[in-house]
Scaffold this motif. Sequence first.
Motif, PDB file in Angstrom:
ATOM      1  N   PRO A   1       0.873  -1.124   0.209  1.00  0.00           N
ATOM      2  CA  PRO A   1       0.031   0.090  -0.230  1.00  0.00           C
ATOM      3  C   PRO A   1       1.094   1.245   0.060  1.00  0.00           C
ATOM      4  O   PRO A   1       1.774   1.393   0.753  1.00  0.00           O
ATOM      5  CB  PRO A   1      -0.790   0.150   1.130  1.00  0.00           C
ATOM      6  CG  PRO A   1      -0.741  -1.491   1.764  1.00  0.00           C
ATOM      7  CD  PRO A   1       0.775  -2.189   1.235  1.00  0.00           C
ATOM      8  N   VAL A   2       0.578   1.974  -0.952  1.00  0.00           N
ATOM      9  CA  VAL A   2       1.450   3.563  -1.077  1.00  0.00           C
ATOM     10  C   VAL A   2       0.669   4.657  -0.891  1.00  0.00           C
ATOM     11  O   VAL A   2       0.155   5.144  -0.159  1.00  0.00           O
ATOM     12  CB  VAL A   2       2.530   3.307  -2.388  1.00  0.00           C
ATOM     13  CG1 VAL A   2       3.292   4.679  -2.254  1.00  0.00           C
ATOM     14  CG2 VAL A   2       3.165   2.064  -2.344  1.00  0.00           C
TER      15      VAL A   2
ATOM     16  N   TYR B   1      13.780  -0.217  -3.340  1.00  0.00           N
ATOM     17  CA  TYR B   1      12.908   0.945  -3.767  1.00  0.00           C
ATOM     18  C   TYR B   1      11.627   0.980  -3.210  1.00  0.00           C
ATOM     19  O   TYR B   1      10.973   2.240  -2.975  1.00  0.00           O
ATOM     20  CB  TYR B   1      12.491   0.563  -5.337  1.00  0.00           C
ATOM     21  CG  TYR B   1      11.731   1.470  -6.188  1.00  0.00           C
ATOM     22  CD1 TYR B   1      12.514   2.632  -6.432  1.00  0.00           C
ATOM     23  CD2 TYR B   1      10.249   1.293  -6.545  1.00  0.00           C
ATOM     24  CE1 TYR B   1      11.622   3.790  -7.290  1.00  0.00           C
ATOM     25  CE2 TYR B   1       9.792   2.197  -7.177  1.00  0.00           C
ATOM     26  CZ  TYR B   1      10.207   3.219  -7.655  1.00  0.00           C
ATOM     27  OH  TYR B   1       9.548   4.245  -8.328  1.00  0.00           O
ATOM     28  N   MET B   2      10.945  -0.180  -2.971  1.00  0.00           N
ATOM     29  CA  MET B   2       9.581   0.176  -2.080  1.00  0.00           C
ATOM     30  C   MET B   2       9.616   0.561  -0.928  1.00  0.00           C
ATOM     31  O   MET B   2       8.792   1.338  -0.385  1.00  0.00           O
ATOM     32  CB  MET B   2       8.782  -1.550  -2.317  1.00  0.00           C
ATOM     33  CG  MET B   2       8.506  -2.070  -3.445  1.00  0.00           C
ATOM     34  SD  MET B   2       7.613  -3.457  -3.507  1.00  0.00           S
ATOM     35  CE  MET B   2       8.738  -4.740  -2.764  1.00  0.00           C
ATOM     36  N   ASN B   3      10.693   0.038  -0.061  1.00  0.00           N
ATOM     37  CA  ASN B   3      11.038   0.688   1.231  1.00  0.00           C
ATOM     38  C   ASN B   3      11.372   2.247   0.992  1.00  0.00           C
ATOM     39  O   ASN B   3      10.739   2.987   1.991  1.00  0.00           O
ATOM     40  CB  ASN B   3      12.409  -0.020   1.918  1.00  0.00           C
ATOM     41  CG  ASN B   3      11.897  -1.383   2.315  1.00  0.00           C
ATOM     42  OD1 ASN B   3      10.870  -1.737   2.743  1.00  0.00           O
ATOM     43  ND2 ASN B   3      12.871  -2.428   2.191  1.00  0.00           N
ATOM     44  N   TRP B   4      12.216   2.452   0.118  1.00  0.00           N
ATOM     45  CA  TRP B   4      12.262   4.016   0.081  1.00  0.00           C
ATOM     46  C   TRP B   4      11.117   4.826  -0.236  1.00  0.00           C
ATOM     47  O   TRP B   4      10.872   6.009   0.460  1.00  0.00           O
ATOM     48  CB  TRP B   4      13.447   4.168  -1.166  1.00  0.00           C
ATOM     49  CG  TRP B   4      13.670   5.613  -1.529  1.00  0.00           C
ATOM     50  CD1 TRP B   4      14.680   6.470  -0.972  1.00  0.00           C
ATOM     51  CD2 TRP B   4      12.815   6.265  -2.557  1.00  0.00           C
ATOM     52  NE1 TRP B   4      14.525   7.692  -1.617  1.00  0.00           N
ATOM     53  CE2 TRP B   4      13.474   7.697  -2.594  1.00  0.00           C
ATOM     54  CE3 TRP B   4      11.985   6.058  -3.682  1.00  0.00           C
ATOM     55  CZ2 TRP B   4      13.225   8.600  -3.532  1.00  0.00           C
ATOM     56  CZ3 TRP B   4      11.538   7.018  -4.369  1.00  0.00           C
ATOM     57  CH2 TRP B   4      11.861   8.404  -4.533  1.00  0.00           C
ATOM     58  N   TRP B   5      10.304   4.252  -0.933  1.00  0.00           N
ATOM     59  CA  TRP B   5       8.993   4.924  -1.200  1.00  0.00           C
ATOM     60  C   TRP B   5       8.127   5.285  -0.028  1.00  0.00           C
ATOM     61  O   TRP B   5       7.505   6.474  -0.025  1.00  0.00           O
ATOM     62  CB  TRP B   5       8.133   4.202  -2.071  1.00  0.00           C
ATOM     63  CG  TRP B   5       7.763   4.829  -3.472  1.00  0.00           C
ATOM     64  CD1 TRP B   5       8.561   4.406  -4.684  1.00  0.00           C
ATOM     65  CD2 TRP B   5       7.087   5.737  -3.905  1.00  0.00           C
ATOM     66  NE1 TRP B   5       8.088   5.045  -5.615  1.00  0.00           N
ATOM     67  CE2 TRP B   5       7.380   6.170  -5.354  1.00  0.00           C
ATOM     68  CE3 TRP B   5       6.219   6.740  -3.430  1.00  0.00           C
ATOM     69  CZ2 TRP B   5       6.427   7.042  -5.836  1.00  0.00           C
ATOM     70  CZ3 TRP B   5       5.361   7.576  -3.889  1.00  0.00           C
ATOM     71  CH2 TRP B   5       5.486   7.826  -5.173  1.00  0.00           C
TER      72      TRP B   5
ATOM     73  N   PRO C   1       9.320  10.698  -0.569  1.00  0.00           N
ATOM     74  CA  PRO C   1       8.297  10.514  -1.687  1.00  0.00           C
ATOM     75  C   PRO C   1       6.777  10.836  -1.283  1.00  0.00           C
ATOM     76  O   PRO C   1       5.788  11.588  -2.108  1.00  0.00           O
ATOM     77  CB  PRO C   1       8.180   9.156  -2.007  1.00  0.00           C
ATOM     78  CG  PRO C   1       9.875   8.605  -1.596  1.00  0.00           C
ATOM     79  CD  PRO C   1      10.119   9.569  -0.659  1.00  0.00           C
ATOM     80  N   GLY C   2       6.542  10.614   0.041  1.00  0.00           N
ATOM     81  CA  GLY C   2       5.147  11.055   0.601  1.00  0.00           C
ATOM     82  C   GLY C   2       4.966  12.447   0.556  1.00  0.00           C
ATOM     83  O   GLY C   2       3.621  13.108   0.179  1.00  0.00           O
ATOM     84  N   ALA C   3       5.956  13.343   0.632  1.00  0.00           N
ATOM     85  CA  ALA C   3       5.814  14.798   0.500  1.00  0.00           C
ATOM     86  C   ALA C   3       5.630  15.220  -0.916  1.00  0.00           C
ATOM     87  O   ALA C   3       4.698  16.051  -0.924  1.00  0.00           O
ATOM     88  CB  ALA C   3       7.259  15.303   1.194  1.00  0.00           C
TER      89      ALA C   3
END
Length: 403
Positions: free
Chosen positions: A142-143, A304-308, A313-315
């Motif tokens: 979930p992102v 990459y998924m952990n970085w997201w 990236p949320g900002a």
Amino acid sequence: MPDTQHDAPYVQRGPVTLRVLGTSVTLLESIRERAREDLGLRLEFTVMDGVAAQRAGVLAPDSFEIYDQWFHNVDFVWPAGAIQPIELSRLEHWESINDLPKTGRLTPHAPRGAGGNPVDRLYVQPDGSCGPRPTEHITMLPVSHNVDSFGYRLDMLPEGLSDAEESWAWLLDPRWRGMVSLQNDSAIGAIDAALAAQAAGLVTFEDLGNLSVNDIDTLIDCLITLKGKQHFRTFWSNQDQASSDMVRGRVGIESLWSPAMTALKQRQIKVRMAAPREGYRAWYGGMSLSRGVTGRTLDAAYDYMNWWLSGWPGAVMARQGYYISTPELTRPHLTTAEWDFWYAGKPAAEELAGPSGPCGMIHKGEVRDGGDYLTRMSRIAVWNTVMDEHNYLVRRWNDFMSA
């Protein structure tokens, strides 16, 4: 005598290339550049519209390592064997993801909403199916997520509606005849149309998130009748078209997504995103692993998924009007004024930047339509979904488009 086990030259392994398939919602150039810098990866983004990305996800899983789309698409790619389970033990921020995708709601008393609630296809079950019971493997990380409705130009609002409570019925109100646009994707546009038809009292659906053949026929026949009366001006396929039609005054009210609202505000168009009394249509985006990714490339995909979910990236997503599944990790990457506007529902304390950087998209004193995060995401009428009669819906929607 030389140690023959160690005198071979050291071979420098180059950076991994990670291919990501998805849409313009998350595959932004600023994201690609920052991820490349932070992770040392070569990133190749393949950006398609929603329908094309879904088709490629099912038919061409060897063309990507990460599938970045929406939870309702799990209903296509998981049965097709296109994606592999994601191990929770390799997700650094799983515990920071809030309850919405894990339980189906943000608070115990919030409605779950009809349709494709993420939790119902989140966890890989022991028999290989996907469902809501927690296990150690998931189908999609979930992102980003949001709620959608419709937007309308305040200077084109028909007489009699200025003091009325916003309703999906406005999309079919005769006072807007000739000024209405819908999203032309059957999976999304039909839900908006169904919400509008039911709110207008033209039809009643037993399950808004899973229309029967009779429901679909009734809805499409109603829409074709309205089309014959020139009620609809256009049907948009991308957000540039949606914003352009409204800027030019061809359209006064339409299904609308957050980036199109951004574009309209940047053009100084006075537009409002409705908070309909019936509730919103919601979507949840995420990332899945292609069935064929292994080894170093699989490690890079997890990186990459952990970085997201790590914060920055949320900002970027917040400045587009989208939420992230780990809001508290994103909060330090937003100014207090940005957090208060995008998440807390407070008036903007200063001019705020948009996704492209310059200030002025959000004016001082402006309040986000619909309120704070908890309020908006607790008013979900229906989730984007794949209905049991999906193929029939697509055929009948095409009848409507060509009528």
